[in-house]
Design a protein around this motif. Structure first.
Motif: not given
Length: 293
Positions: A3, A23, A249
């Motif tokens: 991420y 993310l 996101q």
């Protein structure tokens, strides 16, 4: 799964702040704001002035940001700043950049501050400048007093941009107007990494700005490392940024007074592969003088 941002929201470059859980797959932060040549801007000149934007996550306000541009001799100065605050995390940034008359980046000074349990660095300065030949960016990074440096090739259609920064997204909208065959993003991960970006135009939409009906242009930008993340840009015909969405996101940067009326279905990033990219980009026009100190 790897991420980019953690559950609290926003990050500096992975080399500067380690945040393991928000993310997907896009493991670097975008830092502060600028791009290539007049040709990259096509039909629109960069408008003097600025605008204010709200930053939201899952429909809730979590921060704000602003962008402005002002003329100087031989070019323009671009400034941007913003902040994000969540329950256990706070981030702020500010950037002052100069571009020449063809909108080539000459110098950019970015400062960022992070406060939170997962921050491996609290204060960062990221400086990039064109060398005297105009063919390279010289990069200097100060991370809590630790100094590093690097150099990368200087191409047209290049953006240096922090996450959620309306200045960077505004410059992306100018690139979008020219439908570039190749484009780039400079990432302050590690010592600075240059990655390709693919711009995909989409159908025009409808919106309102301060209560007035407007036509809204829409471009999808895929940024590539090993996998891609998508930024959706919504803007006017003269490239003024109205909104930038990072749907994966759940972050949105929206200009004050703007509302998108017929929002399209979010675009998923092309997992597992980079965008196809023409890598034969020519460097920006060489500078006749060294960049300002």
């Amino acid at each position: 799964m790897r991420y980019f941002l953690d559950a609290v929201g926003f990050a500096l470059a992975r080399s500067l702040v380690a945040m393991p859980s928000m993310l997907p797959l896009f493991r670097f932060s975008l830092m502060a704001s600028l791009l290539g040549t007049t040709a990259a801007f096509g039909q629109a000149a960069l408008t003097t002035g600025g605008a204010h934007y709200a930053i939201t996550q899952a429909g809730k306000p979590v921060g704000d940001a602003q962008f402005s541009a002002a003329p100087i001799s031989g070019g323009k100065t671009l400034t941007s700043s913003g902040h994000l605050k969540l329950e256990k995390f706070a981030y702020s940034f500010s950037s002052t950049a100069t571009v020449d008359a063809q909108f080539n980046l000459v110098h950019d000074q970015l400062s960022g501050s992070v406060h939170g349990a997962k921050a491996s660095a609290n204060n960062v300065q990221f400086t990039t400048a064109s060398d005297a030949t105009g063919r390279s960016f010289q990069i200097n990074i100060n991370t809590d007093g630790k100094l590093t440096s690097n150099a990368v090739d200087r191409h047209r259609n290049t953006v240096l941009a922090p996450d959620l920064d309306p200045a960077a997204y505004t410059l992306m909208t100018h690139i979008a107007l020219s439908h570039p065959q190749s484009a780039w993003v400079l990432i302050p991960k590690e010592n600075g990494i240059l990655v390709p970006a693919q711009y995909q135009p989409a159908a025009d939409l409808n919106g309102t700005l301060n209560g007035q009906n407007i036509s809204v242009k829409h471009t999808i930008v895929a940024l590539s490392d090993q996998n891609s993340i998508v930024i959706e840009l919504f803007y006017t015909a003269d490239a003024q940024l109205l909104e930038a969405d990072l749907n994966a996101q759940n972050f949105y940067v929206t200009r004050d007074g703007f509302k998108l009326l017929n929002r399209p279905k979010p675009v998923a990033p092309p997992h597992g592969q980079a965008p196809q990219q023409d890598t034969t980009t020519q460097p920006a026009t060489p500078q006749t003088q060294a960049p300002p100190q």
